[in-house]
Design a protein around this motif. Structure first.
Motif, PDB file in Angstrom:
ATOM      1  N   ALA A 122      -4.542  42.952 -18.390  1.00  0.00           N
ATOM      2  CA  ALA A 122      -4.569  42.502 -17.470  1.00  0.00           C
ATOM      3  C   ALA A 122      -4.353  42.923 -15.798  1.00  0.00           C
ATOM      4  CB  ALA A 122      -4.824  40.785 -16.727  1.00  0.00           C
ATOM      5  N   GLN A 123      -3.325  43.059 -16.231  1.00  0.00           N
ATOM      6  CA  GLN A 123      -2.231  43.521 -14.802  1.00  0.00           C
ATOM      7  C   GLN A 123      -2.242  45.202 -14.369  1.00  0.00           C
ATOM      8  OE1 GLN A 123       1.899  43.261 -14.920  1.00  0.00           O
ATOM      9  NE2 GLN A 123       2.490  45.418 -14.505  1.00  0.00           N
ATOM     10  N   PRO A 124      -3.123  46.457 -14.986  1.00  0.00           N
ATOM     11  CA  PRO A 124      -3.619  47.710 -14.599  1.00  0.00           C
ATOM     12  C   PRO A 124      -4.638  47.329 -14.081  1.00  0.00           C
ATOM     13  CG  PRO A 124      -2.944  47.449 -16.258  1.00  0.00           C
ATOM     14  CD  PRO A 124      -2.898  46.780 -16.683  1.00  0.00           C
ATOM     15  N   LEU A 125      -6.209  46.593 -14.286  1.00  0.00           N
ATOM     16  CA  LEU A 125      -6.855  46.344 -13.760  1.00  0.00           C
ATOM     17  C   LEU A 125      -6.551  45.688 -12.599  1.00  0.00           C
ATOM     18  CD1 LEU A 125      -9.410  44.997 -16.647  1.00  0.00           C
ATOM     19  CD2 LEU A 125      -8.851  47.645 -15.887  1.00  0.00           C
ATOM     20  N   VAL A 126      -5.650  44.371 -12.291  1.00  0.00           N
ATOM     21  CA  VAL A 126      -5.970  43.320 -11.180  1.00  0.00           C
ATOM     22  C   VAL A 126      -5.110  45.062  -9.852  1.00  0.00           C
ATOM     23  CG1 VAL A 126      -3.954  41.759 -10.110  1.00  0.00           C
ATOM     24  CG2 VAL A 126      -5.768  41.149 -12.237  1.00  0.00           C
ATOM     25  N   ILE A 127      -3.721  45.523 -10.730  1.00  0.00           N
ATOM     26  CA  ILE A 127      -3.339  46.627  -9.322  1.00  0.00           C
ATOM     27  C   ILE A 127      -4.271  47.145  -8.859  1.00  0.00           C
ATOM     28  CG2 ILE A 127      -1.508  48.015  -9.203  1.00  0.00           C
ATOM     29  CD1 ILE A 127       0.320  46.464 -10.946  1.00  0.00           C
ATOM     30  N   GLU A 128      -5.193  48.022  -9.657  1.00  0.00           N
ATOM     31  CA  GLU A 128      -6.004  48.911  -9.396  1.00  0.00           C
ATOM     32  C   GLU A 128      -7.108  48.159  -8.428  1.00  0.00           C
ATOM     33  OE1 GLU A 128     -10.005  51.341 -11.685  1.00  0.00           O
ATOM     34  OE2 GLU A 128      -7.783  51.545 -12.554  1.00  0.00           O
ATOM     35  N   ARG A 129      -7.278  46.947  -8.755  1.00  0.00           N
ATOM     36  CA  ARG A 129      -8.270  46.178  -7.749  1.00  0.00           C
ATOM     37  C   ARG A 129      -7.284  46.045  -6.350  1.00  0.00           C
ATOM     38  NH1 ARG A 129     -13.336  43.495  -8.776  1.00  0.00           N
ATOM     39  NH2 ARG A 129     -12.479  44.041 -10.619  1.00  0.00           N
ATOM     40  N   GLN A 130      -6.346  45.958  -6.219  1.00  0.00           N
ATOM     41  CA  GLN A 130      -5.304  46.234  -5.331  1.00  0.00           C
ATOM     42  C   GLN A 130      -5.314  47.078  -4.066  1.00  0.00           C
ATOM     43  OE1 GLN A 130      -4.719  42.544  -3.936  1.00  0.00           O
ATOM     44  NE2 GLN A 130      -5.780  41.482  -5.539  1.00  0.00           N
ATOM     45  N   LEU A 131      -4.953  48.330  -5.085  1.00  0.00           N
ATOM     46  CA  LEU A 131      -5.351  49.800  -4.191  1.00  0.00           C
ATOM     47  C   LEU A 131      -6.368  50.383  -3.922  1.00  0.00           C
ATOM     48  CD1 LEU A 131      -3.031  51.185  -7.136  1.00  0.00           C
ATOM     49  CD2 LEU A 131      -2.364  49.836  -4.356  1.00  0.00           C
ATOM     50  N   ALA A 132      -7.654  49.451  -3.923  1.00  0.00           N
ATOM     51  CA  ALA A 132      -8.948  50.155  -3.138  1.00  0.00           C
ATOM     52  C   ALA A 132      -8.923  49.918  -2.454  1.00  0.00           C
ATOM     53  CB  ALA A 132      -9.728  48.947  -4.613  1.00  0.00           C
ATOM     54  N   GLY A 133      -8.273  48.951  -1.429  1.00  0.00           N
ATOM     55  CA  GLY A 133      -8.543  49.343  -0.332  1.00  0.00           C
ATOM     56  C   GLY A 133      -7.868  50.676   0.554  1.00  0.00           C
ATOM     57  N   PHE A 134      -6.802  51.439  -0.613  1.00  0.00           N
ATOM     58  CA  PHE A 134      -6.306  52.400   0.316  1.00  0.00           C
ATOM     59  C   PHE A 134      -6.702  53.974   0.403  1.00  0.00           C
ATOM     60  CE2 PHE A 134      -3.089  49.233  -0.912  1.00  0.00           C
ATOM     61  CZ  PHE A 134      -1.834  49.663   0.018  1.00  0.00           C
ATOM     62  N   PHE A 135      -8.552  53.141  -0.034  1.00  0.00           N
ATOM     63  CA  PHE A 135      -8.947  55.018  -0.196  1.00  0.00           C
ATOM     64  C   PHE A 135      -9.976  54.449  -0.011  1.00  0.00           C
ATOM     65  CE2 PHE A 135      -5.741  54.987  -3.908  1.00  0.00           C
ATOM     66  CZ  PHE A 135      -5.149  56.460  -3.338  1.00  0.00           C
ATOM     67  N   PRO A 136     -10.916  55.592   0.843  1.00  0.00           N
ATOM     68  CA  PRO A 136     -12.033  55.430   0.755  1.00  0.00           C
ATOM     69  C   PRO A 136     -13.302  54.926  -1.006  1.00  0.00           C
ATOM     70  CG  PRO A 136     -11.507  57.476   1.718  1.00  0.00           C
ATOM     71  CD  PRO A 136     -10.654  57.173   0.437  1.00  0.00           C
ATOM     72  N   ALA A 137     -14.607  54.050   0.211  1.00  0.00           N
ATOM     73  CA  ALA A 137     -14.579  53.538  -0.619  1.00  0.00           C
ATOM     74  C   ALA A 137     -15.466  54.389  -1.863  1.00  0.00           C
ATOM     75  CB  ALA A 137     -15.730  52.740  -0.094  1.00  0.00           C
ATOM     76  N   ALA A 138     -16.610  55.616  -1.327  1.00  0.00           N
ATOM     77  CA  ALA A 138     -17.299  56.530  -1.914  1.00  0.00           C
ATOM     78  C   ALA A 138     -16.318  57.685  -3.326  1.00  0.00           C
ATOM     79  CB  ALA A 138     -17.570  57.618  -0.977  1.00  0.00           C
ATOM     80  N   GLU A 139     -14.948  57.555  -2.407  1.00  0.00           N
ATOM     81  CA  GLU A 139     -13.950  57.963  -4.199  1.00  0.00           C
ATOM     82  C   GLU A 139     -13.791  57.220  -4.570  1.00  0.00           C
ATOM     83  OE1 GLU A 139     -10.535  59.889  -2.389  1.00  0.00           O
ATOM     84  OE2 GLU A 139     -11.752  60.999  -0.461  1.00  0.00           O
ATOM     85  N   PHE A 140     -13.258  56.409  -4.439  1.00  0.00           N
ATOM     86  CA  PHE A 140     -12.903  54.855  -5.311  1.00  0.00           C
ATOM     87  C   PHE A 140     -14.362  54.520  -6.444  1.00  0.00           C
ATOM     88  CE2 PHE A 140     -10.329  51.616  -6.829  1.00  0.00           C
ATOM     89  CZ  PHE A 140      -9.287  51.782  -7.197  1.00  0.00           C
ATOM     90  N   GLU A 141     -14.232  54.242  -5.597  1.00  0.00           N
ATOM     91  CA  GLU A 141     -16.596  53.500  -6.807  1.00  0.00           C
ATOM     92  C   GLU A 141     -16.668  54.636  -7.590  1.00  0.00           C
ATOM     93  OE1 GLU A 141     -19.620  52.322  -4.311  1.00  0.00           O
ATOM     94  OE2 GLU A 141     -18.792  50.484  -3.190  1.00  0.00           O
ATOM     95  N   ASN A 142     -16.679  56.200  -7.615  1.00  0.00           N
ATOM     96  CA  ASN A 142     -16.375  57.479  -8.630  1.00  0.00           C
ATOM     97  C   ASN A 142     -15.402  57.112  -9.695  1.00  0.00           C
ATOM     98  OD1 ASN A 142     -16.351  60.116  -9.770  1.00  0.00           O
ATOM     99  ND2 ASN A 142     -18.262  60.793  -9.113  1.00  0.00           N
TER     100      ASN A 142
END
Length: 487
Positions: free
Chosen positions: A65-85
């Motif tokens: 669970a921890q990597p998934l939670v951290i990845e969700r927390q880091l989504a704001g550092f990148f453009p949404a279009a890049e992170f959704e791909n």
């Protein structure tokens, strides 16, 4: 505390539970083991299980669970279009983890100032440009400010999560140990509890094996469906030309690869089946115990030789021999890489599989069948042909098909011995290739899974899966048909 130290701590608590659980059970009945519901060791194992199993379960869930939670927390550092791909997100997270690991190296190497190092450890607000210039020395070019910021946040989240994880796991382990000791009395059914846990472990192991198979099939099937949406599937199945081109206009016909796979496997089985089967008959029925004790281990040594060594043997010895003494004098070929080279070496590789399995199966034939045949006046050779081999046929067929599956899936020997030419040809002294070789070649290098030239590897893997599945179904049919006859 690192993960290794955490596992050591759990192991220490488990050992403590083993010792204290046994002592607690004996103390509750004043040392009279007859008054215990279960043997003392069951109470010991119950204490160890309760100290380790809940903690390990929580640890596994946390690590997932921890990597998934951290990845969700880091989504704001990148453009949404890049992170959704999906593919871009995987690459971004790989860069973030690489930089986060490299920050420690930069701190240790002294390329960062003390204030920058403190900000990196604590996730502080040091100037990104200042840190980026220092980090470039340790990590090289290509580190963007967004990746560096995300890496700092990643380190902060990972550090806090690791500390919380360690505290939680240790508390769970201590709580499990305390609970086990509290309920341990002479009347406690420790054996029933331990056996239920062991049954659960066995069921979990079998479930993991089944789920792994299902996951492999689904992953190949999903990517094969994506491939069929980009490339005509019937052109793939019935295509006669294999010419992948990452610039476009690829011809991805399966038939040349399928022909090479079947042809090389056929040559390999011609070598392996008679040799392996005759070896098994000799060792099981004719060889003395002394000869068997020497010959059988020597044959089985072949199974332990790495396939890359067989590939070198094909490249350096077998290929030139066939070219110089057979292919060139007869005008059938001029290359050392050929179907015959790879087939002969794969056949030698498969000899111990067939001989060992067939030997065990022949030895498992009831002695009463042999005695009955001899009593009717049959000779030893007649008994082998008309009694033992028919009785052992289901197992022998299974051994042969197992070797065939290995021949179909072989890669390294084919690369070194048969070449990489995809062609439809009957000449066994010409270079050809197999499905497995092309799977490797299509996935080698920096590739993205968004083109038919890359996704075709999954379609090829699915084709191999279907072939081996058909072989297994055929083997099961043979086993069931002839087992009914001799049972």
């Amino acid at each position: 505390m690192s993960l290794l130290l955490l596992l050591v701590a759990i192991g220490v608590f488990a050992i403590a539970g083993f010792v204290l659980g046994r002592r607690r059970a004996l103390a509750s009945v004043q040392g009279n083991t007859r008054a215990l519901h279960s043997l003392p060791n069951y109470y010991a194992w119950h204490g160890a299980i309760m100290a380790a199993l809940p903690a390990l379960t929580v640890l596994v869930i946390w690590l997932i669970a921890q990597p998934l939670v951290i990845e969700r927390q880091l989504a704001g550092f990148f453009p949404a279009a890049e992170f959704e791909n999906d593919s871009q997100r995987i690459l971004l997270m790989a860069d973030v983890r690489r930089v986060a690991e490299g920050l420690d190296t930069a701190v240790a190497a002294g390329t960062l100032s003390s204030d920058e190092a403190i900000d990196i450890r604590t996730g502080g607000d040091a100037s990104i440009r200042e840190i980026l210039g220092s980090v470039g020395v340790a990590l090289g070019a290509g580190v963007t400010p967004q990746v560096l910021e995300a890496a700092q946040a990643y380190r902060a989240f990972a550090s806090k999560g690791g500390a919380l994880r360690n505290v939680l796991i240790l508390l769970v382990s201590v709580a499990g140990l305390a609970y086990a000791l509290r309920i341990t009395t002479g009347d406690f059914r420790a054996r029933n509890r331990v056996e239920v846990v062991m049954l659960g472990v066995l069921m979990l192991a079998s479930t993991i094996a089944i789920l792994t198979t299902i996951g492999i099939v689904l992953s190949m099937l999903s990517e094969t469906i994506r491939f069929s949406s980009m490339y005509p599937f019937w052109d793939f199945v019935f295509g006669l030309t294999w010419q992948p081109n990452f610039q476009g206009n690829s011809q991805l016909g399966l038939l040349p690869l399928l022909w090479g796979t079947i042809y090389i496997s056929f040559v390999a089985m011609i070598v392996a089946v008679p040799t392996g089967l005759f070896t098994a008959i000799y060792l099981a029925e004719y060889a003395s115990p002394r000869v068997r004790s020497v010959v059988k281990p020597l044959i089985e040594i072949i199974a332990g030789i790495p396939t890359v060594v067989f590939g070198l043997f094909a490249l350096v010895t077998v290929g030139p021999f066939i070219r110089d003494w057979i292919a060139q004098p007869t005008g059938l070929g001029t290359s050392g890489s050929s179907v015959m080279t790879a087939g002969l070496v794969i056949g030698v590789l498969n000899i111990p599989f067939i001989s060992s399995l067939a030997d065990d199966i022949i030895n498992a034939v009831p002695q009463s069948l042999r005695d009955g045949s001899y009593g009717l006046g049959a000779t030893k050779s007649e008994t082998v042909r008309q009694v033992i081999l028919p009785a052992a046929l289901p197992g022998v067929v299974g051994a042969i098909l197992l070797a065939a599956s290995r021949a179909i899936g072989e890669t390294m020997i084919v690369v070194m011995g048969a070449g990489a030419a995809a062609r439809l040809d009957l000449n066994p002294f010409q270079a050809m290739t197999t499905i497995t070789v092309k799977i490797v070649s299509q996935l080698t290098g920096d590739t993205e899974f968004n083109s038919p030239e890359t996704l075709v590897a999954f379609a090829l893997g699915m084709s191999l899966f279907v072939i081996t599945l058909c072989l297994n179904i055929f083997a099961l049919w043979i086993v069931r048909k002839y087992r009914e006859q001799y049972e």
